[in-house]
Design a protein around this motif. Structure first.
Motif, PDB file in Angstrom:
ATOM      1  N   MET A   1      92.818  14.903 -48.997  1.00 39.05           N
ATOM      2  CA  MET A   1      91.838  14.343 -48.069  1.00 39.05           C
ATOM      3  C   MET A   1      92.482  13.147 -47.363  1.00 39.05           C
ATOM      4  O   MET A   1      93.059  12.281 -48.012  1.00 39.05           O
ATOM      5  N   CYS A   2      92.386  13.099 -46.036  1.00 40.96           N
ATOM      6  CA  CYS A   2      92.997  11.993 -45.287  1.00 40.96           C
ATOM      7  C   CYS A   2      92.188  10.711 -45.484  1.00 40.96           C
ATOM      8  O   CYS A   2      91.027  10.743 -45.897  1.00 40.96           O
ATOM      9  N   ILE A   3      92.796   9.580 -45.172  1.00 39.90           N
ATOM     10  CA  ILE A   3      92.142   8.283 -45.369  1.00 39.90           C
ATOM     11  C   ILE A   3      90.867   8.176 -44.547  1.00 39.90           C
ATOM     12  O   ILE A   3      89.881   7.590 -44.985  1.00 39.90           O
ATOM     13  N   GLU A  36      89.899  -4.841 -31.989  1.00 41.27           N
ATOM     14  CA  GLU A  36      90.259  -3.431 -31.808  1.00 41.27           C
ATOM     15  C   GLU A  36      89.594  -2.586 -32.891  1.00 41.27           C
ATOM     16  O   GLU A  36      89.598  -2.932 -34.067  1.00 41.27           O
ATOM     17  N   PHE A  37      89.017  -1.475 -32.463  1.00 41.69           N
ATOM     18  CA  PHE A  37      88.411  -0.540 -33.410  1.00 41.69           C
ATOM     19  C   PHE A  37      88.722   0.875 -32.960  1.00 41.69           C
ATOM     20  O   PHE A  37      89.307   1.092 -31.901  1.00 41.69           O
ATOM     21  N   MET A  38      88.354   1.841 -33.776  1.00 43.48           N
ATOM     22  CA  MET A  38      88.556   3.236 -33.417  1.00 43.48           C
ATOM     23  C   MET A  38      87.276   4.020 -33.640  1.00 43.48           C
ATOM     24  O   MET A  38      86.453   3.658 -34.482  1.00 43.48           O
ATOM     25  N   VAL A  39      87.113   5.066 -32.841  1.00 41.34           N
ATOM     26  CA  VAL A  39      85.984   5.982 -32.969  1.00 41.34           C
ATOM     27  C   VAL A  39      86.567   7.326 -33.392  1.00 41.34           C
ATOM     28  O   VAL A  39      87.503   7.827 -32.764  1.00 41.34           O
ATOM     29  N   ILE A  40      86.014   7.878 -34.478  1.00 39.57           N
ATOM     30  CA  ILE A  40      86.539   9.133 -35.020  1.00 39.57           C
ATOM     31  C   ILE A  40      85.400  10.119 -35.270  1.00 39.57           C
ATOM     32  O   ILE A  40      84.277   9.707 -35.558  1.00 39.57           O
ATOM     33  N   ILE A  45      89.311  16.829 -37.853  1.00 39.90           N
ATOM     34  CA  ILE A  45      89.989  17.563 -36.784  1.00 39.90           C
ATOM     35  C   ILE A  45      91.228  16.751 -36.463  1.00 39.90           C
ATOM     36  O   ILE A  45      91.134  15.573 -36.124  1.00 39.90           O
ATOM     37  N   ASP A  46      92.384  17.366 -36.594  1.00 38.34           N
ATOM     38  CA  ASP A  46      93.650  16.645 -36.455  1.00 38.34           C
ATOM     39  C   ASP A  46      93.888  16.165 -35.025  1.00 38.34           C
ATOM     40  O   ASP A  46      94.078  14.980 -34.782  1.00 38.34           O
ATOM     41  N   HIS A  47      93.878  17.058 -34.080  1.00 39.45           N
ATOM     42  CA  HIS A  47      94.245  16.717 -32.702  1.00 39.45           C
ATOM     43  C   HIS A  47      93.006  16.441 -31.855  1.00 39.45           C
ATOM     44  O   HIS A  47      92.041  17.209 -31.884  1.00 39.45           O
ATOM     45  N   VAL A  88      97.396   8.658 -38.487  1.00 38.15           N
ATOM     46  CA  VAL A  88      96.540   9.414 -39.403  1.00 38.15           C
ATOM     47  C   VAL A  88      96.241  10.756 -38.743  1.00 38.15           C
ATOM     48  O   VAL A  88      95.828  10.791 -37.583  1.00 38.15           O
ATOM     49  N   PRO A  89      96.435  11.865 -39.463  1.00 39.35           N
ATOM     50  CA  PRO A  89      96.200  13.183 -38.879  1.00 39.35           C
ATOM     51  C   PRO A  89      94.709  13.529 -38.812  1.00 39.35           C
ATOM     52  O   PRO A  89      94.233  14.485 -39.426  1.00 39.35           O
ATOM     53  N   HIS A  90      93.962  12.708 -38.105  1.00 39.09           N
ATOM     54  CA  HIS A  90      92.521  12.877 -37.901  1.00 39.09           C
ATOM     55  C   HIS A  90      92.269  12.279 -36.522  1.00 39.09           C
ATOM     56  O   HIS A  90      92.623  11.124 -36.282  1.00 39.09           O
ATOM     57  N   ALA A  91      91.694  13.044 -35.617  1.00 40.36           N
ATOM     58  CA  ALA A  91      91.488  12.585 -34.242  1.00 40.36           C
ATOM     59  C   ALA A  91      90.843  11.202 -34.212  1.00 40.36           C
ATOM     60  O   ALA A  91      89.903  10.933 -34.977  1.00 40.36           O
ATOM     61  N   HIS A  92      91.364  10.329 -33.360  1.00 40.47           N
ATOM     62  CA  HIS A  92      90.769   9.005 -33.214  1.00 40.47           C
ATOM     63  C   HIS A  92      91.047   8.431 -31.835  1.00 40.47           C
ATOM     64  O   HIS A  92      92.095   8.658 -31.256  1.00 40.47           O
ATOM     65  N   LEU A  93      90.061   7.705 -31.338  1.00 42.02           N
ATOM     66  CA  LEU A  93      90.134   7.026 -30.057  1.00 42.02           C
ATOM     67  C   LEU A  93      90.147   5.535 -30.343  1.00 42.02           C
ATOM     68  O   LEU A  93      89.174   4.998 -30.877  1.00 42.02           O
TER      69      LEU A  93
END
Length: 142
Positions: A1-3, A36-40, A45-47, A88-93
């Motif tokens: 499981m990814c972080i 700075e933050f990210m939206v996931i 979903i990797d890509h 991280v191999p999980h889509a993020h903006l």
């Protein structure tokens, strides 16, 4: 499981800015600039390009609303949006408060050596959890 999946499952810590049924937003541990933050997506979903159009649009809408609030709260010169897909191999903006034109491609990421240069996170400050939680609280929509 990814972080990121561990964060969504409540198995790892994060300082949340936003949560809904499709996505979450949380503070970056090594921000280019404070805030700075990210939206996931909640779904693994990797890509980013593999997101459905509806999910990608939802993530961008959340980022846009939070970005406007970031602009009003932190007063950066610009708010930048970055999808690079590495780390991280999980889509993020990534949503980045920009103070200078080179913040996204920041010298803060570069260490120069005799034989060349290295792109690294080592030059970025690592705020503690209390600082991240405080900034997340400032950036949450009222």
């Amino acid at each position: 499981m990814c972080i990121f999946c561990q964060i969504i499952a409540g198995e790892a810590e994060a300082s949340f800015v936003h949560q809904d049924k499709l996505c979450v937003a949380f503070m970056n541990l090594r921000p280019i600039n404070p805030g700075e933050f990210m939206v996931i997506p909640r779904a693994h979903i990797d890509h980013f390009t593999d997101l459905s159009d509806d999910l990608a649009a939802h993530i961008m809408l959340v980022a846009q609303r939070l970005g406007r609030h970031m602009q009003a709260t932190l007063s950066p010169r610009r708010v930048g949006y970055v999808v690079h897909g590495f780390g991280v191999p999980h889509a993020h903006l990534n949503v980045v408060p920009l103070m200078h034109s080179n913040d996204i491609i920041s010298g803060k990421h570069v260490q120069v050596h005799d034989t060349g240069f290295e792109v690294t996170l080592a030059g970025l400050a690592a705020p503690n959890r209390a600082e991240l939680d405080a900034m997340a609280a400032r950036l949450r929509l009222p």
